[in-house]
Design an enzyme around this catalytic site. Structure first.
Site, short mmCIF file in Angstrom:
data_model
loop_
_atom_site.label_atom_id
_atom_site.label_comp_id
_atom_site.label_asym_id
_atom_site.label_seq_id
_atom_site.Cartn_x
_atom_site.Cartn_y
_atom_site.Cartn_z
N VAL A 1 3.12 5.39 4.67
CA VAL A 1 1.88 4.64 4.91
C VAL A 1 2.19 3.55 5.95
O VAL A 1 3.20 2.84 5.85
CB VAL A 1 1.35 4.00 3.61
CG1 VAL A 1 0.11 3.18 3.87
CG2 VAL A 1 1.07 5.10 2.59
N GLU B 1 0.82 -1.21 0.00
CA GLU B 1 0.00 0.00 0.00
C GLU B 1 0.86 1.27 0.00
O GLU B 1 0.44 2.30 -0.54
CB GLU B 1 -0.94 -0.05 1.21
CG GLU B 1 -2.11 0.89 1.18
CD GLU B 1 -2.86 0.95 -0.16
OE1 GLU B 1 -3.17 2.08 -0.57
OE2 GLU B 1 -3.11 -0.10 -0.77
N MET C 1 4.86 0.41 6.44
CA MET C 1 4.80 -0.70 5.47
C MET C 1 6.14 -0.81 4.75
O MET C 1 6.76 0.21 4.42
CB MET C 1 3.68 -0.46 4.47
CG MET C 1 2.33 -0.64 5.08
SD MET C 1 1.08 -0.65 3.81
CE MET C 1 -0.36 -0.75 4.86
N HIS D 1 3.66 1.76 -1.68
CA HIS D 1 3.96 2.01 -3.10
C HIS D 1 2.70 2.48 -3.85
O HIS D 1 2.75 3.40 -4.66
CB HIS D 1 4.47 0.74 -3.78
CG HIS D 1 5.72 0.17 -3.20
ND1 HIS D 1 5.74 -1.01 -2.48
CD2 HIS D 1 7.01 0.61 -3.23
CE1 HIS D 1 6.98 -1.28 -2.10
NE2 HIS D 1 7.77 -0.31 -2.53
P1 AMP Z 1 11.36 0.27 -2.45
O1 AMP Z 1 10.60 -0.61 -3.38
O2 AMP Z 1 11.40 -0.24 -1.06
O3 AMP Z 1 12.69 0.69 -3.01
O4 AMP Z 1 10.51 1.62 -2.34
C1 AMP Z 1 10.10 2.32 -3.49
C2 AMP Z 1 9.51 3.64 -3.07
O5 AMP Z 1 8.39 3.41 -2.22
C3 AMP Z 1 10.49 4.50 -2.25
O6 AMP Z 1 10.36 5.85 -2.66
C4 AMP Z 1 10.02 4.30 -0.85
O7 AMP Z 1 10.33 5.38 0.01
C5 AMP Z 1 8.51 4.17 -1.04
N1 AMP Z 1 7.90 3.49 0.09
C6 AMP Z 1 8.25 2.30 0.62
N2 AMP Z 1 7.50 2.02 1.72
C7 AMP Z 1 6.66 3.08 1.88
C8 AMP Z 1 5.65 3.41 2.85
N3 AMP Z 1 5.36 2.60 3.85
N4 AMP Z 1 5.00 4.58 2.70
C9 AMP Z 1 5.30 5.43 1.68
N5 AMP Z 1 6.24 5.17 0.75
C10 AMP Z 1 6.91 4.02 0.85
#
Ligand code: AMP
Length: 286
Positions: free
Chosen positions: A180, A35, A188, A37
């Site tokens: 989130v 959620e 998350m 993402h």
């Molecule tokens: P990742 O796939 O973990 O590299 O994350 C991809 C993008 O999603 C990054 O910009 C993260 O900061 C964002 N992201 C990951 N988890 C969350 C979350 N819980 N709330 C908001 N954005 C998130």
């Protein structure tokens, strides 16, 4: 929604959208989407006309002791979630597509965002932010979006990317979206799936510690050492948690501050079982 693997293909789709007068949004991810993402994708769809979600487990941001093969890959579920959230294209390249020159000993180009890549997660993950900045620079050049969307959860990452874009005059806007959380406050993360039931319960302590700090600051406490001490007590309520860092830093420089004044980042990284979890809040006070 289309799924493409090649740089040429995504460029063609973006060119078509641009010639139809559409603005382009990019949401860079490593997949195993949740959620957090999807909220970025929804925001991107509100702010731009044509949304590209990249799904790429980027090898250059994993250290030698970090197991990239174990990183969760869930492309079918990711595809369904992207479609529902309003994405127009998934760009899911192979490592060879992004780093065709990877094994050559000459001329690799890296983006180093100096100093900002050293503290916090940079301390125990040398080279990590070089990999992040480099892959984001590549994705920005490939997709040429008007705006790219990042999560506040990875605070250091979004600060580094904002610095890179400003310093290299990249013509796009960086939008940082709120973290989130699960019902108990846990941010998350794709890595939460590594937690067993007990560890999952303990993982809520990260946000509990950050909330306690927020309450103390709202009550007038400014001394970083004391605030960190109180946060430590909360994390140590579980015997399963291992603190990597708890730091209170300036949001621009990422330098530690003795007193909480102005815009300040409270950031935390804790190992629970095999998962390393991070979280943060930003406070602004005088
Ligand atoms: P990742 O796939 O973990 O590299 O994350 C991809 C993008 O999603 C990054 O910009 C993260 O900061 C964002 N992201 C990951 N988890 C969350 C979350 N819980 N709330 C908001 N954005 C998130």
């Amino acid at each position: 929604m289309k799924i493409v693997k090649k740089i040429q293909e995504v460029r063609k789709l973006v060119a078509e959208a641009k010639s139809a007068g559409k603005t382009i949004g990019l949401v860079p991810t490593m997949g195993a989407l949740h959620e957090g993402h999807f909220s970025l994708i929804r925001t991107a769809k509100k702010q731009t006309d044509f949304v590209v979600v990249s799904i790429f487990v980027n090898p250059t941001q994993f250290g030698p002791t970090e197991d990239i093969d174990k990183y969760p890959r869930t492309l079918d579920a990711d595809t369904a979630g992207c479609e529902k959230s309003g994405a127009d294209v998934i760009f899911a390249p192979t490592p060879d597509e992004i780093y065709p020159q990877q094994n050559l000993s000459w001329g690799n180009v890296w983006v180093n965002v100096e100093k900002l890549d050293q503290p916090l997660c940079g301390r125990n993950r040398p080279g990590h932010f070089r990999g992040v900045a480099t892959v984001c620079a590549k994705l920005f050049n490939i997709v040429q979006p008007d705006a790219a969307f990042f999560g506040q959860k990875d605070a250091q990452q979004s600060i580094i990317i904002q610095r890179m874009v400003a310093d290299l005059n990249m013509p796009l806007k960086i939008v940082v979206c709120p973290t989130v959380r699960e019902k108990d406050g846990l941010a998350m993360s794709s890595r939460n799936r590594y937690l067993n039931a007990d560890e999952r319960k303990d993982a809520a302590l990260l946000y509990a510690a950050l909330q306690e700090a927020e309450i103390l600051i709202a009550g007038g406490l400014r001394d970083s050492k004391k605030i960190i001490g109180e946060m430590e007590k909360i994390i140590k309520l579980s015997g399963r948690t291992k603190i990597d860092y708890i730091d209170i830093v300036n949001t621009k420089t990422l330098k530690e501050v003795e007193q909480v004044r102005g815009e300040t980042l409270l950031a935390i990284a804790v190992k629970i079982g095999s998962a390393r979890l991070i979280d943060n809040i930003i406070v602004d006070c005088n």
